[in-house]
Design a protein around this motif. Structure first.
Motif: not given
Length: 338
Positions: A130-132, A208-214
Protein backbone atom coordinates in the motif's frame (compact mmCIF):
# COMPACT_ATOMS: atom_id res chain seq x y z
CA UNK A 1 -1.96 6.16 -46.31
CA UNK A 2 -4.29 6.81 -43.37
CA UNK A 3 -3.44 9.14 -40.50
CA UNK A 4 -3.06 6.17 -38.17
CA UNK A 5 -0.39 4.51 -40.26
CA UNK A 6 3.31 4.90 -39.77
CA UNK A 7 6.02 3.71 -42.10
CA UNK A 8 8.66 1.52 -40.52
CA UNK A 9 11.68 0.66 -42.68
CA UNK A 10 11.43 -3.06 -43.34
CA UNK A 11 13.36 -3.81 -46.51
CA UNK A 12 12.56 -6.77 -48.73
CA UNK A 13 15.40 -8.88 -50.14
CA UNK A 14 16.05 -6.17 -52.75
CA UNK A 15 15.99 -3.42 -50.08
CA UNK A 16 13.57 -1.27 -52.06
CA UNK A 17 10.17 -1.60 -50.30
CA UNK A 18 8.60 -0.47 -47.05
CA UNK A 19 5.88 -2.31 -45.13
CA UNK A 20 3.16 -0.09 -43.59
CA UNK A 21 2.21 -0.87 -39.99
CA UNK A 22 -1.08 0.13 -38.37
CA UNK A 23 -0.17 1.91 -35.13
CA UNK A 24 -3.43 1.72 -33.18
CA UNK A 25 -4.14 -2.02 -33.63
CA UNK A 26 -0.58 -2.78 -32.55
CA UNK A 27 -0.81 -0.36 -29.62
CA UNK A 28 -4.19 -1.62 -28.40
CA UNK A 29 -3.04 -5.21 -28.63
CA UNK A 30 -0.33 -4.46 -26.07
CA UNK A 31 -0.68 -4.33 -22.29
CA UNK A 32 -0.08 -0.58 -22.35
CA UNK A 33 -2.69 0.01 -25.04
CA UNK A 34 -5.29 -2.13 -23.28
CA UNK A 35 -4.83 -0.26 -20.01
CA UNK A 36 -4.93 3.08 -21.85
CA UNK A 37 -8.21 2.26 -23.61
CA UNK A 38 -9.77 0.90 -20.41
CA UNK A 39 -8.83 4.07 -18.55
CA UNK A 40 -10.43 6.18 -21.26
CA UNK A 41 -13.67 4.21 -21.17
CA UNK A 42 -13.72 4.54 -17.40
CA UNK A 43 -13.32 8.29 -17.65
CA UNK A 44 -16.22 8.65 -20.05
CA UNK A 45 -18.45 6.56 -17.79
CA UNK A 46 -17.54 8.86 -14.91
CA UNK A 47 -18.47 12.02 -16.82
CA UNK A 48 -21.92 10.72 -17.72
CA UNK A 49 -22.54 9.58 -14.15
CA UNK A 50 -21.55 12.72 -12.31
CA UNK A 51 -21.64 15.91 -14.39
CA UNK A 52 -24.97 17.31 -13.08
CA UNK A 53 -23.74 17.11 -9.48
CA UNK A 54 -20.41 18.59 -10.59
CA UNK A 55 -22.27 21.63 -11.93
CA UNK A 56 -24.00 21.99 -8.54
CA UNK A 57 -20.61 21.72 -6.78
CA UNK A 58 -19.03 24.46 -8.89
CA UNK A 59 -22.00 26.81 -8.43
CA UNK A 60 -22.00 26.32 -4.65
CA UNK A 61 -18.27 26.99 -4.42
CA UNK A 62 -18.40 30.43 -6.02
CA UNK A 63 -18.28 33.65 -3.91
CA UNK A 64 -21.59 34.90 -2.55
CA UNK A 65 -21.05 38.58 -1.86
CA UNK A 66 -23.93 40.97 -1.22
CA UNK A 67 -27.60 40.03 -1.57
CA UNK A 68 -28.22 36.83 -3.53
CA UNK A 69 -31.40 34.86 -4.09
CA UNK A 70 -29.54 31.75 -5.26
CA UNK A 71 -30.22 28.76 -2.94
CA UNK A 72 -27.33 27.57 -0.80
CA UNK A 73 -28.35 23.89 -0.59
CA UNK A 74 -27.76 21.27 -3.27
CA UNK A 75 -31.42 20.28 -3.68
CA UNK A 76 -32.56 23.92 -3.67
CA UNK A 77 -29.93 24.85 -6.25
CA UNK A 78 -30.90 21.97 -8.53
CA UNK A 79 -34.55 23.08 -8.47
CA UNK A 80 -33.48 26.70 -9.07
CA UNK A 81 -31.29 25.77 -12.05
CA UNK A 82 -33.97 23.59 -13.63
CA UNK A 83 -36.71 26.20 -13.17
CA UNK A 84 -34.71 29.23 -14.34
CA UNK A 85 -32.30 27.75 -16.89
CA UNK A 86 -33.76 24.43 -17.92
CA UNK A 87 -32.75 20.84 -17.17
CA UNK A 88 -29.94 20.85 -19.70
CA UNK A 89 -28.19 23.58 -17.71
CA UNK A 90 -27.11 20.82 -15.31
CA UNK A 91 -25.06 19.41 -18.20
CA UNK A 92 -23.50 22.77 -19.10
CA UNK A 93 -19.82 22.44 -19.85
CA UNK A 94 -19.97 18.64 -20.27
CA UNK A 95 -18.71 18.64 -23.86
CA UNK A 96 -15.25 19.79 -22.85
CA UNK A 97 -14.56 17.12 -20.21
CA UNK A 98 -16.32 14.44 -22.25
CA UNK A 99 -14.13 15.22 -25.25
CA UNK A 100 -10.96 15.16 -23.17
CA UNK A 101 -11.64 13.14 -20.00
CA UNK A 102 -11.15 9.86 -21.83
CA UNK A 103 -7.59 10.88 -22.64
CA UNK A 104 -6.96 12.46 -19.22
CA UNK A 105 -8.27 9.43 -17.33
CA UNK A 106 -6.39 7.11 -19.65
CA UNK A 107 -3.19 9.02 -18.88
CA UNK A 108 -3.85 8.89 -15.12
CA UNK A 109 -4.60 5.16 -15.05
CA UNK A 110 -1.80 4.36 -17.47
CA UNK A 111 0.66 6.42 -15.41
CA UNK A 112 -0.49 4.57 -12.28
CA UNK A 113 -0.04 1.22 -14.04
CA UNK A 114 3.44 2.12 -15.27
CA UNK A 115 4.62 3.48 -11.93
CA UNK A 116 3.12 0.44 -10.20
CA UNK A 117 5.08 -1.89 -12.44
CA UNK A 118 8.24 0.14 -11.91
CA UNK A 119 7.84 -0.15 -8.13
CA UNK A 120 6.85 -3.82 -8.09
CA UNK A 121 9.11 -6.77 -7.35
CA UNK A 122 9.05 -8.85 -10.52
CA UNK A 123 10.33 -11.90 -8.62
CA UNK A 124 7.41 -11.87 -6.16
CA UNK A 125 3.79 -12.86 -6.67
CA UNK A 126 2.67 -10.58 -3.84
CA UNK A 127 0.59 -7.51 -4.81
CA UNK A 128 2.12 -4.06 -4.56
CA UNK A 129 2.39 -2.78 -0.98
CA UNK A 130 0.00 0.00 0.00
CA UNK A 131 2.95 2.35 0.55
CA UNK A 132 4.07 1.83 -3.04
CA UNK A 133 0.47 2.15 -4.23
CA UNK A 134 0.40 5.60 -2.60
CA UNK A 135 3.69 6.59 -4.30
CA UNK A 136 2.39 5.45 -7.70
CA UNK A 137 -0.83 7.39 -7.03
CA UNK A 138 1.07 10.60 -6.23
CA UNK A 139 3.06 10.28 -9.46
CA UNK A 140 -0.05 9.55 -11.53
CA UNK A 141 -1.96 12.44 -9.97
CA UNK A 142 0.86 14.84 -10.78
CA UNK A 143 1.23 13.70 -14.38
CA UNK A 144 -2.45 14.04 -15.27
CA UNK A 145 -2.68 17.68 -14.10
CA UNK A 146 -1.01 18.73 -17.35
CA UNK A 147 -4.23 17.75 -19.13
CA UNK A 148 -6.74 18.30 -16.34
CA UNK A 149 -5.91 21.94 -15.55
CA UNK A 150 -7.01 23.58 -18.85
CA UNK A 151 -9.97 21.21 -19.15
CA UNK A 152 -11.16 22.10 -15.64
CA UNK A 153 -10.69 25.80 -16.29
CA UNK A 154 -12.88 25.79 -19.42
CA UNK A 155 -15.49 23.57 -17.74
CA UNK A 156 -15.71 25.86 -14.71
CA UNK A 157 -16.02 28.99 -16.86
CA UNK A 158 -18.93 27.40 -18.73
CA UNK A 159 -20.61 26.11 -15.57
CA UNK A 160 -20.72 29.53 -13.89
CA UNK A 161 -22.42 31.13 -16.90
CA UNK A 162 -25.86 31.26 -15.24
CA UNK A 163 -27.81 33.89 -17.20
CA UNK A 164 -29.81 32.15 -19.92
CA UNK A 165 -30.70 35.37 -21.71
CA UNK A 166 -27.10 36.56 -21.69
CA UNK A 167 -26.04 33.21 -23.06
CA UNK A 168 -28.55 33.44 -25.89
CA UNK A 169 -27.46 36.95 -26.79
CA UNK A 170 -23.85 35.80 -26.95
CA UNK A 171 -24.36 32.70 -29.06
CA UNK A 172 -23.05 34.51 -32.11
CA UNK A 173 -20.07 35.85 -30.20
CA UNK A 174 -16.66 34.44 -31.15
CA UNK A 175 -16.22 33.58 -27.47
CA UNK A 176 -19.38 31.44 -27.24
CA UNK A 177 -18.64 27.83 -26.37
CA UNK A 178 -15.47 25.99 -25.31
CA UNK A 179 -13.36 26.88 -28.35
CA UNK A 180 -14.35 30.54 -28.11
CA UNK A 181 -13.37 30.57 -24.45
CA UNK A 182 -9.98 29.04 -25.27
CA UNK A 183 -9.35 31.63 -27.99
CA UNK A 184 -10.36 34.47 -25.68
CA UNK A 185 -8.11 33.28 -22.83
CA UNK A 186 -5.12 32.74 -25.11
CA UNK A 187 -5.61 36.16 -26.70
CA UNK A 188 -5.74 37.95 -23.32
CA UNK A 189 -3.30 35.90 -21.26
CA UNK A 190 -1.40 33.61 -23.61
CA UNK A 191 -1.11 29.84 -23.22
CA UNK A 192 -0.27 30.26 -19.54
CA UNK A 193 -3.82 31.55 -19.02
CA UNK A 194 -5.13 28.02 -19.67
CA UNK A 195 -3.02 26.83 -16.74
CA UNK A 196 -4.44 29.25 -14.20
CA UNK A 197 -4.74 27.27 -10.97
CA UNK A 198 -2.19 24.61 -12.02
CA UNK A 199 -0.23 24.79 -8.76
CA UNK A 200 -3.40 24.37 -6.72
CA UNK A 201 -4.40 21.45 -8.96
CA UNK A 202 -1.08 19.68 -8.36
CA UNK A 203 -1.25 20.26 -4.60
CA UNK A 204 -4.81 18.89 -4.65
CA UNK A 205 -4.34 15.93 -6.97
CA UNK A 206 -0.97 14.48 -5.97
CA UNK A 207 -1.90 13.51 -2.38
CA UNK A 208 -5.55 12.85 -3.22
CA UNK A 209 -4.54 10.26 -5.82
CA UNK A 210 -2.47 8.49 -3.17
CA UNK A 211 -5.66 8.26 -1.10
CA UNK A 212 -7.68 7.42 -4.21
CA UNK A 213 -5.73 4.39 -5.41
CA UNK A 214 -4.75 3.34 -1.90
CA UNK A 215 -8.36 3.25 -0.73
CA UNK A 216 -9.48 1.36 -3.80
CA UNK A 217 -6.80 -1.30 -3.42
CA UNK A 218 -7.45 -1.67 0.31
CA UNK A 219 -11.25 -1.82 0.03
CA UNK A 220 -11.34 -4.29 -2.86
CA UNK A 221 -9.04 -6.62 -0.93
CA UNK A 222 -11.14 -6.18 2.22
CA UNK A 223 -14.40 -6.92 0.41
CA UNK A 224 -13.00 -9.69 -1.75
CA UNK A 225 -9.84 -11.21 -0.22
CA UNK A 226 -7.31 -12.32 -2.82
CA UNK A 227 -8.72 -10.21 -5.65
CA UNK A 228 -5.57 -8.09 -5.93
CA UNK A 229 -3.82 -11.25 -7.07
CA UNK A 230 -6.47 -13.02 -9.15
CA UNK A 231 -8.50 -9.99 -10.32
CA UNK A 232 -11.77 -11.82 -9.72
CA UNK A 233 -13.76 -9.32 -7.66
CA UNK A 234 -17.47 -8.87 -8.32
CA UNK A 235 -19.13 -5.83 -9.88
CA UNK A 236 -20.50 -4.80 -6.50
CA UNK A 237 -16.96 -4.84 -5.07
CA UNK A 238 -15.76 -2.60 -7.92
CA UNK A 239 -18.65 -0.17 -7.44
CA UNK A 240 -18.32 0.11 -3.66
CA UNK A 241 -14.52 0.20 -3.61
CA UNK A 242 -14.36 2.76 -6.40
CA UNK A 243 -17.10 4.86 -4.85
CA UNK A 244 -15.45 4.93 -1.42
CA UNK A 245 -12.07 5.70 -2.98
CA UNK A 246 -13.53 8.67 -4.82
CA UNK A 247 -15.45 10.03 -1.83
CA UNK A 248 -12.52 9.73 0.59
CA UNK A 249 -10.06 11.31 -1.83
CA UNK A 250 -12.42 14.27 -2.30
CA UNK A 251 -12.99 14.60 1.43
CA UNK A 252 -9.28 15.02 2.14
CA UNK A 253 -8.70 17.68 -0.53
CA UNK A 254 -12.02 19.53 -0.68
CA UNK A 255 -10.97 22.89 0.87
CA UNK A 256 -8.19 23.15 -1.69
CA UNK A 257 -10.65 22.29 -4.45
CA UNK A 258 -12.75 25.30 -3.41
CA UNK A 259 -9.65 27.49 -3.74
CA UNK A 260 -8.73 25.95 -7.10
CA UNK A 261 -12.24 26.51 -8.47
CA UNK A 262 -12.19 30.16 -7.39
CA UNK A 263 -8.76 30.78 -8.87
CA UNK A 264 -9.83 29.27 -12.19
CA UNK A 265 -13.18 31.07 -12.24
CA UNK A 266 -11.70 34.53 -11.68
CA UNK A 267 -10.76 36.60 -14.68
CA UNK A 268 -13.65 35.27 -16.75
CA UNK A 269 -14.38 37.59 -19.66
CA UNK A 270 -11.38 39.75 -18.79
CA UNK A 271 -12.71 40.74 -15.35
CA UNK A 272 -10.08 41.78 -12.77
CA UNK A 273 -8.69 39.10 -10.49
CA UNK A 274 -9.99 38.88 -6.95
CA UNK A 275 -7.12 36.80 -5.59
CA UNK A 276 -3.35 37.03 -5.89
CA UNK A 277 -2.71 33.34 -5.28
CA UNK A 278 -3.56 30.28 -3.22
CA UNK A 279 -2.93 31.74 0.24
CA UNK A 280 -4.59 35.04 -0.63
CA UNK A 281 -7.65 33.13 -1.83
CA UNK A 282 -7.74 31.18 1.47
CA UNK A 283 -7.45 34.32 3.58
CA UNK A 284 -9.83 36.49 1.52
CA UNK A 285 -12.50 33.78 1.25
CA UNK A 286 -12.36 33.04 4.99
CA UNK A 287 -12.49 36.72 5.92
CA UNK A 288 -15.43 37.51 3.64
CA UNK A 289 -17.52 34.35 4.03
CA UNK A 290 -16.19 32.44 7.04
CA UNK A 291 -14.26 29.18 7.18
CA UNK A 292 -17.41 27.20 6.44
CA UNK A 293 -17.01 28.35 2.85
CA UNK A 294 -14.36 25.65 2.37
CA UNK A 295 -16.99 22.97 2.98
CA UNK A 296 -19.64 24.53 0.75
CA UNK A 297 -20.91 21.97 -1.74
CA UNK A 298 -19.19 19.08 0.07
CA UNK A 299 -22.36 16.95 0.25
CA UNK A 300 -23.10 16.83 -3.50
CA UNK A 301 -19.37 16.48 -4.18
CA UNK A 302 -19.11 13.34 -2.06
CA UNK A 303 -22.27 11.91 -3.60
CA UNK A 304 -20.96 12.70 -7.07
CA UNK A 305 -17.55 11.23 -6.24
CA UNK A 306 -19.14 7.95 -5.16
CA UNK A 307 -21.20 7.67 -8.36
CA UNK A 308 -18.44 8.81 -10.68
CA UNK A 309 -15.62 6.72 -9.30
CA UNK A 310 -17.74 3.64 -8.84
CA UNK A 311 -18.51 3.96 -12.55
CA UNK A 312 -14.88 4.72 -13.47
CA UNK A 313 -13.33 1.75 -11.70
CA UNK A 314 -16.09 -0.63 -12.78
CA UNK A 315 -15.80 0.43 -16.42
CA UNK A 316 -12.01 0.19 -16.18
CA UNK A 317 -11.95 -3.29 -14.66
CA UNK A 318 -14.69 -4.67 -16.91
CA UNK A 319 -12.99 -3.19 -19.99
CA UNK A 320 -9.75 -4.90 -19.02
CA UNK A 321 -11.58 -8.21 -18.67
CA UNK A 322 -13.26 -7.79 -22.04
CA UNK A 323 -10.10 -6.64 -23.80
CA UNK A 324 -7.95 -9.27 -22.06
CA UNK A 325 -9.88 -12.56 -22.36
CA UNK A 326 -8.90 -15.68 -20.49
CA UNK A 327 -6.38 -17.97 -22.02
CA UNK A 328 -7.20 -21.69 -22.47
CA UNK A 329 -5.38 -22.38 -19.20
CA UNK A 330 -7.77 -20.08 -17.34
CA UNK A 331 -5.18 -17.41 -16.58
CA UNK A 332 -5.60 -13.80 -17.51
CA UNK A 333 -3.34 -12.93 -20.41
CA UNK A 334 -3.21 -9.35 -19.14
CA UNK A 335 -3.74 -9.01 -15.41
CA UNK A 336 -5.63 -5.88 -14.31
CA UNK A 337 -3.30 -3.49 -12.52
CA UNK A 338 -6.01 -2.21 -10.18
Amino acid sequence: MSATEELYPFPDPNHVKFVPMEFWPEFLASTTGTEFLAGGLGGMAGVFAGHPLDTVRIRLQQPRLGVSTTPTTATGLIKHIVSTEGTMALFKGMATPLATIAFQNAVAFQAYALFSRALSDRTSLEPLSYQKVAIAGIAAGTVQTAILTPVDLIKIRLQIATDRRAKKSNLQSPQAGPLGLVRGIVRREGIKGLYRGWTATVIRDAPSHAVYFGTYEYMRELLHPGCRTDGEESLSTMLVSGGLAGSLSWLCCYPLDVVKSRLQAQGAGGAPNQYKGIMDCFRTSARQEGYQVFLRGLGPSLARAFLVNGAIFSAYELSLRYLSPRSPKGDLELQPIL
